[in-house]
Every structure is written in structure tokens, then in C-alpha cells.
Design an enzyme around this catalytic site. Sequence first.
Site, PDB file in Angstrom:
ATOM      1  N   CYS A  59       0.880  -1.166   0.000  1.00 14.73           N
ATOM      2  CA  CYS A  59       0.000   0.000   0.000  1.00 14.73           C
ATOM      3  C   CYS A  59       0.915   1.213   0.000  1.00 14.73           C
ATOM      4  CB  CYS A  59      -0.914   0.023   1.216  1.00 14.73           C
ATOM      5  SG  CYS A  59      -1.883   1.551   1.331  1.00 14.73           S
TER       6      CYS A  59
ATOM      7  N   CYS B 215      -0.699   4.390   2.192  1.00 12.04           N
ATOM      8  CA  CYS B 215      -0.738   4.359   3.661  1.00 12.04           C
ATOM      9  C   CYS B 215      -0.247   2.985   4.108  1.00 12.04           C
ATOM     10  CB  CYS B 215      -2.117   4.725   4.204  1.00 12.04           C
ATOM     11  SG  CYS B 215      -3.526   3.962   3.374  1.00 12.04           S
ATOM     12  N   SER B 216      -1.113   2.181   4.717  1.00 10.74           N
ATOM     13  CA  SER B 216      -0.647   0.863   5.154  1.00 10.74           C
ATOM     14  C   SER B 216      -1.780  -0.138   5.101  1.00 10.74           C
ATOM     15  CB  SER B 216      -0.067   0.954   6.564  1.00 10.74           C
ATOM     16  OG  SER B 216      -1.026   1.532   7.433  1.00 10.74           O
ATOM     17  N   CYS B 217      -2.632  -0.046   4.064  1.00 10.58           N
ATOM     18  CA  CYS B 217      -3.748  -0.976   3.906  1.00 10.58           C
ATOM     19  C   CYS B 217      -3.227  -2.405   3.873  1.00 10.58           C
ATOM     20  CB  CYS B 217      -4.498  -0.693   2.609  1.00 10.58           C
ATOM     21  SG  CYS B 217      -5.229   0.945   2.559  1.00 10.58           S
TER      22      CYS B 217
END
Lengths: 101, 96, 211
Positions: free
Chosen positions: C115, C118-120
Site C-alpha cells: 500500500c 498508507c498501510s492498507c
Amino acid sequence: MGGDAAGPVPMEGHDFALWEKRVDALMALCSAKGHFTVDGLRRALEDMGEDAFENHSYYERWVAAINQNLIEAGLYTLEELGTRMQVVAARGRTYGDASGA
Amino acid sequence: MAMHQVHNRVRVRAIMPPGHVRVPAYLRGKTGVIERALGAFSNPEQLAYGLPADKTPLYRVRFTMQDIWGEQAESPIDTIDAEIFAHWLEELSDAP
Amino acid sequence: MPHDHHDLSPSGHPYRTDNDGPLTYWQQMEIALRELLIEKGILTAAEVSAQIDLMDSRSPANGAAVVARAWTDPDFKARLLDNAGDAAREMGFDIGVLHLIAVENTDMVHNLIVCTLCSCYPRNLLGLPPDWYKTRAYRSRAVREPRAVLAEFGITLPETVQLRVHDSTADMRYIVLPARPAGTEGLDEAALAQLVTRDSMIGTGLPRALE
């Protein structure tokens, strides 16, 4: 960030502290209850800028972004937050002492 | 808003508004192929500001590394798939 | 093996030292806003505890069970590749509203999840992501030089294998269905699940080989 030059991927990790798990839970609960969305969280994270990414940990940034959204949603005021943070800090010198649990 | 079909060629819009957008900068202006349609999802550009959000068609678009990085591509056969909302995609005509 | 951790807590992350350091500004903020939300009746302490318990119950073992089922049940595998969220729910996993897509590794294709925005991460199935997944280095380089990144994780991909990088930019989350290791014909589902590592479901690792 995608495509930028960067060094080796740092492989060290850590298990999550209670306060980090609580930040994670607050995000899940507040979004499930409709007070703000994950996109609101991301928007606040992005608005912090590059320095915040370098200088603060993941859940430090998250709690700041959650607070930003809760203030915007009108769930409490900055005065209430500041007053409560002062009360919390007076309880003790460690997280355990200050959270009272 | 045009509906895109699988295998159609699309170009990601190259606009750069400030604020919360779920289109990575490295894909803006790049050309790819619709991999699948995912259905309609709330527009994150409205959700991010606490606004009522329109249901907006979302697509998975497949880009080759060559499409994105040109001669700098690490391996031209490799691909990147990303989810892009309809209002960020321009359909490219296959006609000459 | 750079990522063959053997000293992990049940969460799949390394153990951490006790949290008895000085109270930080951000911890003060967490306590304060949580208490305000509880006092105002927006949520309860029990809800916070239950949510933490729910996240703690999610771990890579859940994904490993899904992968092992797909390796042994062709009909399930077809359902997984059609709608991975529904397939995981069918196995009884509480993954909430997660929209999950499974991408299959074969002799010709290797998949990698990132991702960049962000940090999906498929956290409602696999638990919280490892720290490296959230780093600037991984998020920057996984779309630019993913083969070099894989090499740092101990995977050298043949030139003839196509690498497909999946950037989780919006509402979907991804899980890699790794290829079943050779020589595992005699193993049952539970034994197969033991071979499936967290990183093999992100694409930065491969399943464990048989001893």
C-alpha cells in the site's frame, strides 16, 4: 511515496503495546459508529506532512489524526482535551500509572 | 461518467489537486488496462472531509512497469495493479 | 532465511519489552481522549477491550488455514479466487466488511502486495501488519524495484516469472495464494497450514519447504 528512492527495507519489528492497541481500537470503534472515516484519518495523517512521518511512530501519528477528526466532529473541545491531558500527566510517571489500569 | 469495460485502455488523469486523493502520484498521467470493475464505493475525496459521499465506480487498472517507468523499468514484463475511481480515468480510443 | 522468525509472540510479531518507560505526550493524549469518549457515552471501556481482543484473535494463522483449504479443495479455491472475503467468512472468520481479493502464485506468476498511500493490509484476516510493511522503504520501492525488494527478503525471482505488484489504493485488500510446495501430497490440511507463513501471503516470502 510510491516510486521514490529509498534504502533497504528495515526488517526489525515489534509487538504492540497496550496504548497502541487502544489507539487501534479507538479508530475501529469511532469509524464503526460513524464519527469519522478511515479516509478522514488518512487525510489528517497526510496533512501532518513528511516530518511527522520521520519523527513520530505509527500510532503516535494515528492518535494525533484520530484527535483531529474527533475535534472536527465536535465530540469534545480542545479545552476539554488539554485539561484532561494535564490530569492524566499528574497521575504518575508511567503509562500504567497514568491510565489507571 | 463513462463506464469502462475490461481490457479497455485508460489513462489516469494527471491533475494534482491538494488534499486527500487515493491516486498515487506515480500513476498520474500513466496508461493502463482495465483489469476488472469492482462496483461502486463511496468517494474517498468526500469521506475524508466528513461530507456525504457519492457512490462512485471503482476499477482495478493494470499497468506494465514499462508504462510507468519507461526504460528505467526493473523488468518490462512485470505489472502493477491499482484501484482507481472512475472520475480519475480517461478512456483512450483504439482508433488511429 | 531473513524472515524465518522463530521468536514471535502469538500475534506474529516479535516480543516487546515491558512498557514501563516514562509516560509520553501521545500516551497522555490516548488516555485523555479515550476517557472523554467514555464519559460522553460515545463508547464504553468494555467495547475498547472487546475490540482489542478481536484484533488479537486475528493472526496469520487464519490466512494460513484459508490457504491450506484452497490447496486441498479445488471448489473452495475457485470460490476464494472469485470472492476471497466470502470464502474466508465461509470458514467462520469474523473479517467484518473486508473486501478481499486473492491473487494466485503459479510457475509463471508471483504476486506482491503493498500500500503505497498508507498501510492498507488484510488486517481483519491476518491481524496487524508487520512494521516493515509500513516503512517508507517498502512503500517506496515495492512499485519501483520490487525484484530488488524481494531479494532482500531472500527471494530471487527468475526472469521468466512475471511479477505482479498490487497497490492497495482504495477499498480492496489483497492476500497472496502461494503455490503449494512440492512433495506435500501426503499432508493433510492442518499440516499444510503449518507451512504457510505471513510473508508468503504478502508475497515477500514463500511457504516453508518440507524438512
